[in-house]
Each structure stands twice: as C-alpha cells, then as structure tokens.
Design an enzyme around this catalytic site. Structure first.
Site, PDB file in Angstrom:
ATOM      1  N   ARG A   1     -16.247 -12.056   4.755  1.00 16.43           N
ATOM      2  CA  ARG A   1     -16.527 -12.799   5.983  1.00 16.43           C
ATOM      3  C   ARG A   1     -17.500 -13.930   5.694  1.00 16.43           C
ATOM      4  NH1 ARG A   1     -12.562 -11.013   7.305  1.00 16.43           N
ATOM      5  NH2 ARG A   1     -12.002  -9.751   9.117  1.00 16.43           N
TER       6      ARG A   1
ATOM      7  N   ARG B   1      -8.267 -13.301   8.815  1.00 16.38           N
ATOM      8  CA  ARG B   1      -8.623 -13.872  10.113  1.00 16.38           C
ATOM      9  C   ARG B   1      -9.573 -15.060  10.081  1.00 16.38           C
ATOM     10  NH1 ARG B   1      -9.181  -7.872  12.400  1.00 16.38           N
ATOM     11  NH2 ARG B   1      -9.610  -7.652  10.174  1.00 16.38           N
TER      12      ARG B   1
ATOM     13  N   LYS C   1       0.836  -1.215   0.000  1.00 18.07           N
ATOM     14  CA  LYS C   1       0.000   0.000   0.000  1.00 18.07           C
ATOM     15  C   LYS C   1       0.867   1.261   0.000  1.00 18.07           C
ATOM     16  CE  LYS C   1      -4.118  -1.889   2.299  1.00 18.07           C
ATOM     17  NZ  LYS C   1      -3.632  -3.181   2.847  1.00 18.07           N
TER      18      LYS C   1
HETATM   19  O1  C5P Z   1      -8.315 -10.581   8.432  1.00 11.45           O
HETATM   20  P1  C5P Z   1      -9.031  -9.920   7.280  1.00 11.45           P
HETATM   21  O2  C5P Z   1      -9.801 -10.909   6.418  1.00 11.45           O
HETATM   22  O3  C5P Z   1      -9.874  -8.745   7.687  1.00 11.45           O
HETATM   23  O4  C5P Z   1      -7.824  -9.387   6.368  1.00 11.45           O
HETATM   24  C1  C5P Z   1      -8.020  -8.509   5.293  1.00 11.45           C
HETATM   25  C2  C5P Z   1      -6.698  -8.154   4.689  1.00 11.45           C
HETATM   26  O5  C5P Z   1      -6.926  -7.307   3.576  1.00 11.45           O
HETATM   27  C3  C5P Z   1      -5.748  -7.411   5.622  1.00 11.45           C
HETATM   28  O6  C5P Z   1      -4.428  -7.900   5.330  1.00 11.45           O
HETATM   29  C4  C5P Z   1      -5.850  -5.957   5.196  1.00 11.45           C
HETATM   30  O7  C5P Z   1      -4.612  -5.276   5.319  1.00 11.45           O
HETATM   31  C5  C5P Z   1      -6.210  -6.080   3.719  1.00 11.45           C
HETATM   32  N1  C5P Z   1      -6.964  -4.977   3.144  1.00 11.45           N
HETATM   33  C6  C5P Z   1      -8.180  -4.554   3.625  1.00 11.45           C
HETATM   34  N2  C5P Z   1      -8.857  -3.497   3.039  1.00 11.45           N
HETATM   35  C7  C5P Z   1      -8.333  -2.896   1.982  1.00 11.45           C
HETATM   36  C8  C5P Z   1      -7.103  -3.323   1.465  1.00 11.45           C
HETATM   37  C9  C5P Z   1      -6.447  -4.395   2.068  1.00 11.45           C
HETATM   38  O8  C5P Z   1      -8.695  -5.149   4.582  1.00 11.45           O
HETATM   39  N3  C5P Z   1      -8.994  -1.934   1.370  1.00 11.45           N
END
Ligand code: C5P
Length: 241
Positions: free
Chosen positions: A183, A213, A65
C-alpha cells in the site's frame, strides 16, 4: 540468499469485466510489464485473454492458487500446458507431496514459468490463524510453509513483505519473493492486514510487488505505476549490493 537487485511491479488485474481490464492495461501503457491474472479475471475471460495480453508483450503471472490433492493439482497444471505464463501459484499448505508433484509437472507443462507457493494470505493476521487452529505467528507459519515449498522444488514464495527478513535467513539462494500486501503511503488498506509501502518492501528485498486496488482505482494508472517504480528503484536493499 538470492541476487536479483531490481524490484518489479505487477498489476493485479482484478476488475469487473474484460472491457474494464483492457482499458486499464491500455491506460497503464508501457510502464506496465507484468500483469497478474487471478481467479476473477481468469474464470471470466479464460486462457484466450492470457494469450492476448502476452501477445501485447506483457508478462503473465497466473494466480490460480491451486489447492487440492497432489494428482488433481498436477493435472490442473498439465491443463495449462503451453499457455504463455511466466509465474503460477499453488498453496504451500497443500503439503509436501503436492508441492513436489507440481514442481515436477511444471517443468514439462510450462517450462518458462516459475512455480510460486502461497504461504499465509496477506489478509490473515495472528488472530485469524489462531481461530483456524494455527497457533504459530504469521511469520513462523510463513517460514514453515516456505521451507516445505522450497525443499520440494518450488522456485518462489508469495508472502507479506513483513516476512522477508526471516525468509532471507531461512531459505536457500535463488528463491524469488513475490509480495502482495503493498500500500503506497496514505492509501486504503481494504482487506489487507500485513502491509508495507512499495519503498519499504523493496528495501526489505521483495523481487516483485503485487499491487491491485491502489493502481486500479487511480485516475491515471500509468502515473501511479511510474511513481511506484521510481520509489522502488531508489529503495533497493543494501544487503544485496
Ligand atoms: O488490491 P490489492 O493490492 O490488495 O491486490 C492484491 C492481490 O494479491 C490480489 O489479487 C490478491 O488475490 C493477491 N494476493 C494477496 N495475498 C496473497 C496472495 C495473493 O493479496 N497472499
């Protein structure tokens, strides 16, 4: 409108140590094709870990990023030259000149990689944006930034799956859509706000689902990945068939 029909799962490898990262990759096994290395892991384990994962046959999404002045962003991409990376992120809000410079630089530095522009983080909702002085809805802001990015030559967009329908109308064909904010039904949202299930995101036209997660916290990450893959393969968007 783009034409890729399958939706792939990318594991966001955001964990506390390299040992833990290796354990999860091992446990995920062959089901796992794509790994996202974000700042937590890259700053700790460095380019050597990226190369090691790639040599095990994984495709790497390097989620740094980048967001700085155009010259600094372009030079940062030059510093990654020859790393085995298939996707790299920069922030669209860095502006047109930075987006264009990075689009040009990546062709030389990482010819195999797709440059992705992060639009509005999926942890942000309208209230968060408004507090920062952005009065657009998340959807309008994402569309605005995605247009800037693709006009400057960026190959893919990171957004919530909730914005995909507007983006399909607004952007040219061939753009890849990478969506965090995923999710599976019944799992904890954590700090994510603009979310969908894997099936809903696939149905909306996401090309890649970034999931951390819900997989990292599972007892059997391989099973969860297989379930998600199964869910998305039976939920492809009708408008692409
Ligand atoms: O654990 P989770 O499923 O929330 O992880 C989402 C991943 O996507 C994290 O690594 C986060 O940094 C990344 N991400 C995000 N939203 C964005 C870009 C990247 O959640 N707009």
């Amino acid at each position: 409108m783009q034409t890729q029909k399958s939706t792939e799962v990318i594991l966001a490898l955001d964990v506390e140590s390299r040992t833990q990262a290796e354990k999860i990759v091992q446990a995920a096994g062959e089901n796992l094709k794509w790994i996202k290395i974000g700042l937590q892991t890259y700053l700790r384990d460095g380019p050597a870990f990226v190369s090691d994962l790639a040599s095990e046959g994984k495709k790497i999404f390097l989620d740094l990023k980048l967001h700085d002045i155009p010259n600094t962003m372009a030079k940062a991409i030059e510093s990654l030259a020859h790393l085995p990376v298939s996707m790299l992120t920069i922030h669209a809000s860095a502006g047109t000149e930075a987006l264009a410079r990075c689009s040009e630089t990546i062709i030389e530095a990482l010819p195999e990689a797709t440059l992705l522009a992060v639009t509005v983080l999926t942890s942000m909702d309208a209230e968060n944006l408004n507090r920062m002085g952005v009065m657009n809805t998340p959807e309008d802001q994402v569309t605005k930034l995605a247009k800037l990015a693709t006009e400057a030559g960026v190959g893919g967009i990171v957004c919530s799956p909730k914005e995909l329908s507007s983006l399909y109308d607004a952007l040219p064909s061939g753009v890849s859509f990478v969506t965090p904010g995923i999710r599976p039904a019944g799992t904890d949202l954590g700090d994510q706000k603009r979310v969908m299930t894997p099936a809903e995101a696939a149905q909306a036209g996401a090309n890649y689902l970034v999931i951390g997660r819900p997989i990292l916290g599972a007892e059997n990450p391989d099973k969860v990945i297989a379930q998600i893959q199964e869910e998305v393969s039976s939920s492809q968007p009708s408008f692409l068939s």
